[in-house]
Design a protein around this motif. Structure first.
Motif, short mmCIF file in Angstrom:
data_model
loop_
_atom_site.label_atom_id
_atom_site.label_comp_id
_atom_site.label_asym_id
_atom_site.label_seq_id
_atom_site.Cartn_x
_atom_site.Cartn_y
_atom_site.Cartn_z
N ARG A 190 0.82 -1.22 0.00
CA ARG A 190 0.00 0.00 0.00
C ARG A 190 0.85 1.27 0.00
NH1 ARG A 190 1.50 2.19 5.13
NH2 ARG A 190 0.50 1.15 6.87
N LEU A 246 8.60 5.15 11.44
CA LEU A 246 7.38 4.50 11.96
C LEU A 246 7.65 3.12 12.54
CD1 LEU A 246 4.93 5.76 9.22
CD2 LEU A 246 4.87 6.33 11.64
N GLU A 268 -4.36 9.35 3.89
CA GLU A 268 -4.49 9.47 5.34
C GLU A 268 -4.77 10.92 5.70
OE1 GLU A 268 -1.43 7.03 7.31
OE2 GLU A 268 -2.79 5.41 6.73
N ALA A 283 0.37 4.99 1.63
CA ALA A 283 -0.48 5.61 2.65
C ALA A 283 -0.04 7.05 2.92
CB ALA A 283 -0.44 4.78 3.94
N PRO A 284 -0.04 7.88 1.89
CA PRO A 284 0.44 9.25 2.09
C PRO A 284 -0.52 10.11 2.91
CG PRO A 284 -0.46 9.01 -0.12
CD PRO A 284 -0.48 7.64 0.51
N SER A 285 0.04 11.06 3.64
CA SER A 285 -0.78 12.06 4.34
C SER A 285 -0.82 13.29 3.45
CB SER A 285 -0.14 12.45 5.67
OG SER A 285 0.02 11.32 6.47
N ARG A 334 7.43 1.30 4.64
CA ARG A 334 7.37 2.72 4.96
C ARG A 334 8.67 3.12 5.64
NH1 ARG A 334 2.88 1.62 9.74
NH2 ARG A 334 4.31 0.46 11.08
N TYR A 391 -4.18 8.12 14.23
CA TYR A 391 -3.49 7.36 13.18
C TYR A 391 -3.36 5.88 13.55
CZ TYR A 391 0.80 5.34 11.28
OH TYR A 391 1.72 4.48 10.75
N VAL A 449 -4.93 3.21 10.95
CA VAL A 449 -4.01 2.45 10.10
C VAL A 449 -4.24 0.94 10.25
CG1 VAL A 449 -2.02 2.17 11.65
CG2 VAL A 449 -1.62 2.65 9.28
N1 GLU Z 1 0.54 8.53 6.49
C1 GLU Z 1 1.83 8.24 7.03
C2 GLU Z 1 2.85 9.20 6.45
O1 GLU Z 1 2.63 9.76 5.38
C3 GLU Z 1 2.28 6.83 6.74
C4 GLU Z 1 1.58 5.85 7.58
C5 GLU Z 1 2.01 4.42 7.36
O2 GLU Z 1 2.67 4.11 6.36
O3 GLU Z 1 1.66 3.59 8.20
O4 GLU Z 1 3.88 9.39 7.07
#
Ligand code: GLU
Length: 300
Positions: A4, A204, A40, A6-8, A200, A182, A186
């Protein structure tokens, strides 16, 4: 296998985001896997709808695709509410009335990532105290973690473990303004979207144990994790949205998509020279063993 993005959508993507997106895509596609996109955009203070469209155009510009319709977290509040309720019914949730200052005073700063560990004081309030405080302010909602060590083997960083009580502490699942955190979103979404591989940035890595524990409590499968080294600014800091010269809008003025992709692929040790390449050409060259493990400065 499903990976996936998952950009903010809190600004334009920068070089660090491109690095994570390219490698997440290559990891999934080289294994013949699917790739889903989740925006996100839960935090209304930081995210703007116009950035969502921009993120998608930027991914496409780079040559990265995804399967199915994008998922917007801002439209999934009801699903998070249900998961929150499940945790509540199991007795894991309590209201936390601490102000920011109180929270800092009630925390010990000894987590590996420098974040603080809350001492859990609001979890032990008497009923009357709780009622009295509720009249004064609306609480945030925390989940009470058990005495438990979570261990997993990261595809890149190897074995990683955390003692939930000591290293992490009770964490917030819902802010006092009602926004779900979050960590909850998530886990619920990775489960709902059938994500089986999470790739990622290693910023994280220390969130993974909390997420794994929530998956266990909610009865969701555990994906595999690969936490990538971070790109650093020339002075050794982590890249941030404020490093405007490494923002995609700026980079696009100087580089074509294959030039940028080639430089990132070279930094990932997938090709010998920083020559132009498309993501598709890189699929057969991807392997986890080749990737660097330590954070580094990428000189474009
Ligand atoms: N949305 C988060 C970000 O852009 C990433 C979250 C994830 O990959 O779990 O830093």
């Amino acid at each position: 296998m499903t990976g996936r993005f998952a950009p903010s959508p809190s600004g334009r993507m920068h070089l660090g985001n491109l690095w994570s997106c390219l490698l997440a895509w290559l990891a999934a596609r080289s294994a013949g896997g699917g790739m889903v996109l989740r925006l996100e955009d839960l935090d209304p203070d930081r995210c703007r709808p116009e950035y969502c469209g921009q993120v998608m155009r930027d991914l496409e510009w780079l040559g990265l695709d995804w399967d199915g319709a994008p998922v917007y977290q801002s439209r999934r509040t009801e699903v998070y509410r249900q998961a929150f309720q499940t945790l509540e019914q199991q007795g894991f949730i309590y209201p936390c009335f601490c102000t920011r200052a109180e929270r800092l005073a009630a925390s010990a700063p000894h987590r590996s990532d420098g974040a603080s560990v809350y001492d859990g004081r609001c979890g032990w309030l008497a009923e009357e105290e709780r009622a009295e405080l509720s009249r004064q302010r609306s609480p945030a909602w925390r989940v009470r973690v058990p005495e438990k060590t979570i261990t997993f083997c990261d595809l890149l960083q190897g074995k990683y473990e955390e003692d939930l009580k000591q290293d992490c502490g009770d964490f917030i699942l819902r802010r006092s303004d009602g926004v779900f955190a979050y960590q909850l979103a998530v886990v619920v979404d990775d489960g709902a979207m059938g994500v089986s591989q999470v790739v990622r940035g290693s910023d994280l890595l220390s969130s993974a144990p909390r997420q794994i524990w929530l998956q266990e409590v909610l009865g969701l499968p555990r994906p595999e994790y690969g936490h990538l080294p971070l790109l650093l600014a020339p002075d050794g800091r982590r890249l941030a949205k404020r490093d405007r010269d490494l923002e995609l809008g700026r980079l696009q003025k100087e580089y074509t998509a294959p030039e940028l992709v080639g430089r990132l692929a070279h930094a990932a040790h997938l090709i010998d020279r920083p020559e132009g390449a498309t993501p598709r050409e890189l699929i057969p060259l991807f392997s986890w063993e080749k990737l660097p493990k330590d954070d580094f400065v990428l000189q474009l």
